[in-house]
Design a protein around this motif. Structure first.
Motif, mmCIF file in Angstrom:
data_model
loop_
_atom_site.group_PDB
_atom_site.id
_atom_site.type_symbol
_atom_site.label_atom_id
_atom_site.label_comp_id
_atom_site.label_asym_id
_atom_site.label_seq_id
_atom_site.Cartn_x
_atom_site.Cartn_y
_atom_site.Cartn_z
ATOM 1 N N VAL A 1 29.102 75.043 13.013
ATOM 2 C CA VAL A 1 30.262 75.913 13.168
ATOM 3 C C VAL A 1 30.784 76.237 11.770
ATOM 4 C CG1 VAL A 1 32.600 76.087 14.084
ATOM 5 C CG2 VAL A 1 30.839 74.848 15.365
ATOM 6 N N PRO A 2 31.044 77.506 11.463
ATOM 7 C CA PRO A 2 31.524 77.866 10.123
ATOM 8 C C PRO A 2 32.810 77.128 9.784
ATOM 9 C CG PRO A 2 30.916 79.825 11.373
ATOM 10 C CD PRO A 2 30.879 78.681 12.329
ATOM 11 N N LEU A 3 32.889 76.640 8.550
ATOM 12 C CA LEU A 3 34.092 75.944 8.115
ATOM 13 C C LEU A 3 35.271 76.919 8.004
ATOM 14 C CD1 LEU A 3 32.902 73.509 5.290
ATOM 15 C CD2 LEU A 3 33.627 72.926 7.599
ATOM 16 N N SER A 4 36.454 76.428 8.279
ATOM 17 C CA SER A 4 37.687 77.184 8.115
ATOM 18 C C SER A 4 38.816 76.179 7.941
ATOM 19 C CB SER A 4 37.970 78.074 9.326
ATOM 20 O OG SER A 4 38.233 77.283 10.468
ATOM 21 N N ARG A 5 39.948 76.645 7.448
ATOM 22 C CA ARG A 5 41.104 75.762 7.312
ATOM 23 C C ARG A 5 41.495 75.189 8.674
ATOM 24 N NH1 ARG A 5 45.456 74.781 3.816
ATOM 25 N NH2 ARG A 5 47.415 74.320 4.883
ATOM 26 N N GLU A 6 41.474 76.038 9.709
ATOM 27 C CA GLU A 6 41.870 75.593 11.046
ATOM 28 C C GLU A 6 40.935 74.498 11.554
ATOM 29 O OE1 GLU A 6 41.518 78.738 10.087
ATOM 30 O OE2 GLU A 6 43.660 79.224 9.988
ATOM 31 N N LEU A 7 39.622 74.671 11.331
ATOM 32 C CA LEU A 7 38.654 73.668 11.804
ATOM 33 C C LEU A 7 38.852 72.342 11.093
ATOM 34 C CD1 LEU A 7 36.199 72.935 13.525
ATOM 35 C CD2 LEU A 7 34.745 73.806 11.676
ATOM 36 N N VAL A 8 39.086 72.394 9.795
ATOM 37 C CA VAL A 8 39.296 71.157 9.033
ATOM 38 C C VAL A 8 40.552 70.441 9.533
ATOM 39 C CG1 VAL A 8 39.752 70.195 6.746
ATOM 40 C CG2 VAL A 8 38.123 72.076 7.004
ATOM 41 N N GLU B 1 32.537 64.094 9.412
ATOM 42 C CA GLU B 1 32.627 64.550 10.793
ATOM 43 C C GLU B 1 32.129 65.985 10.937
ATOM 44 O OE1 GLU B 1 33.790 63.930 14.862
ATOM 45 O OE2 GLU B 1 33.538 62.562 13.156
ATOM 46 N N LEU B 2 32.317 66.771 9.896
ATOM 47 C CA LEU B 2 31.901 68.180 9.925
ATOM 48 C C LEU B 2 30.494 68.374 9.364
ATOM 49 C CD1 LEU B 2 35.263 69.798 8.777
ATOM 50 C CD2 LEU B 2 34.219 69.959 11.048
ATOM 51 N N ASP B 3 29.849 67.266 9.014
ATOM 52 C CA ASP B 3 28.480 67.309 8.486
ATOM 53 C C ASP B 3 28.402 68.187 7.245
ATOM 54 O OD1 ASP B 3 25.795 66.755 8.269
ATOM 55 O OD2 ASP B 3 25.176 68.365 9.650
ATOM 56 N N THR B 4 29.300 67.912 6.295
ATOM 57 C CA THR B 4 29.298 68.660 5.044
ATOM 58 C C THR B 4 29.752 67.725 3.938
ATOM 59 O OG1 THR B 4 30.051 70.697 3.988
ATOM 60 C CG2 THR B 4 31.685 69.482 5.275
#
Length: 357
Positions: free
Chosen positions: A15-22, A46-49
């Motif tokens: 899923v593309p990273l974004s401020r909201e996702l973080v 958790e975001l695999d990055t």
């Protein structure tokens, strides 16, 4: 025999990273693993990055916590029925319930005065309800700070709606009504207060560091000569405390024959008291009395207590093509000073339609 390598194309797409996702990921970690586990590295895992990828969206862990707090406050619903006391109670209980669902987040509210979009929105709603109840502007603005702290305290215990919590809020409101605020209103600044205005400016800059704008936080305040010119010309006003000491100030320039807010700053210790709005109201009243039509300013468009705040007051953005020569000159000076490292623009408000407290 070694297994054949797996093609990258065969892996599930991230899923593309974004401020909201973080921020949402940080909340999930807070809820499942606790505050001690909430680190930028843990969120990145958790975001695999990599952790470095997160700093595109958030400056540091404190910025993450502030974003999480604002995200939760965005879920607070505005009450629509009942008298002003009923609606205050409903709004406060909604905020307590929202914060109480996330263990430890209420402590973040204790440590930060409201500067984010939805925290400021909550403050604005409370102010409007208190004014509906007949409280004078000064008492309303000071009362909000107490109510906000009440929300944070009750959220720690998750006691929205119980008998003790409702009694506490009722006692708080009764005390507020019975205790009008002294101090104010705005008055002309004096030459011997220029150093105090510079100190207010330094303190008001500190919150910019929390959103990664360290250069702004560390920028020097206007010089004594610049401030003295406003004072001598009678276009510098302060908001005094009970001891008649400045806790906020506004200086008003004239650009192309119209008033321009050169600077308005409030000591963060008095944030949420709506002192900035009342100083702007005073500048608007002065401008109207002098037959002027529009008031302008320049501001950071994405800082919650800048552009979004001024929009709520009634300012609108001025397109670059519509800027007057004087405004274009101000913008050119700001760009030369490096301010446009962050999005910045001109805003204006029609004086005839201005709504004062």
């Amino acid at each position: 025999m070694n297994a054949a390598p797996v093609s990258r194309r065969a892996r599930p797409a991230k899923v593309p990273l974004s401020r909201e996702l973080v921020i949402e990921t940080g909340l999930r970690i807070l809820d499942t693993e606790g505050a001690a586990a909430l680190t930028m590295r843990r969120v990145a895992k958790e975001l695999d990055t990599g952790a470095a990828s997160l700093y595109v969206y958030l400056a540091h862990r404190d910025d993450l916590l502030t974003g999480m707090l604002d995200h939760v406050l965005s879920q607070v619903k505005a009450p629509t029925e009942g008298d002003w006391r009923t609606r205050v109670t409903q709004l406060v209980e909604s905020a307590i319930e929202a914060l109480g669902r996330h263990d430890g987040l209420a402590l973040v509210a204790f440590g930060r005065f409201p500067t984010t979009e939805h925290a400021l929105g909550l403050i604005e709603q409370l102010l409007a309800l208190l004014r509906d109840g007949g409280l004078d502007p000064a008492t309303s603005t000071w009362a909000v700070d107490l109510i906000y702290r009440h929300i944070a305290a009750e959220s720690v215990q998750r006691t929205a709606g119980d008998i003790r919590a409702r009694w506490g809020l009722r006692a708080l409101l009764n005390g507020i009504i019975a205790t009008p605020v002294a101090g104010g209103p705005a008055r002309l600044a004096r030459e011997d207060e220029i150093a105090a205005l510079q100190e207010i400016e330094r303190r008001a800059g500190a919150p910019f560091a929390e959103v990664g704008m360290t250069a702004i936080a560390e920028d020097e305040p206007p010089s004594r000569e610049v401030l003295r010119a406003f004072v001598v010309e009678g276009r510098a006003w302060v908001w005094p405390d009970d001891d008649d000491q400045p806790i906020g100030y506004l200086v008003l320039g004239l650009v192309d024959g119209q008033p321009h807010i050169d600077q308005v700053s409030v000591d963060p210790a008095h944030a949420g008291a709506r002192i900035g709005k009342r100083l702007i109201d005073h500048a608007v009243a002065w401008s109207k009395s002098n037959g002027l039509e529009e008031i302008t300013l320049t501001t950071f468009t994405q800082v919650p207590w800048n552009g979004p705040y001024y929009e709520r007051l009634g300012f609108t953005y001025i397109l670059p093509a519509d800027e007057t020569p004087g405004l274009r000159a101000i913008r050119a000076s700001e760009i030369a000073h490096g301010l446009d490292e962050w999005p910045r623009a001109c805003m204006g408000a029609d004086l005839a339609g201005w709504r004062s407290d």
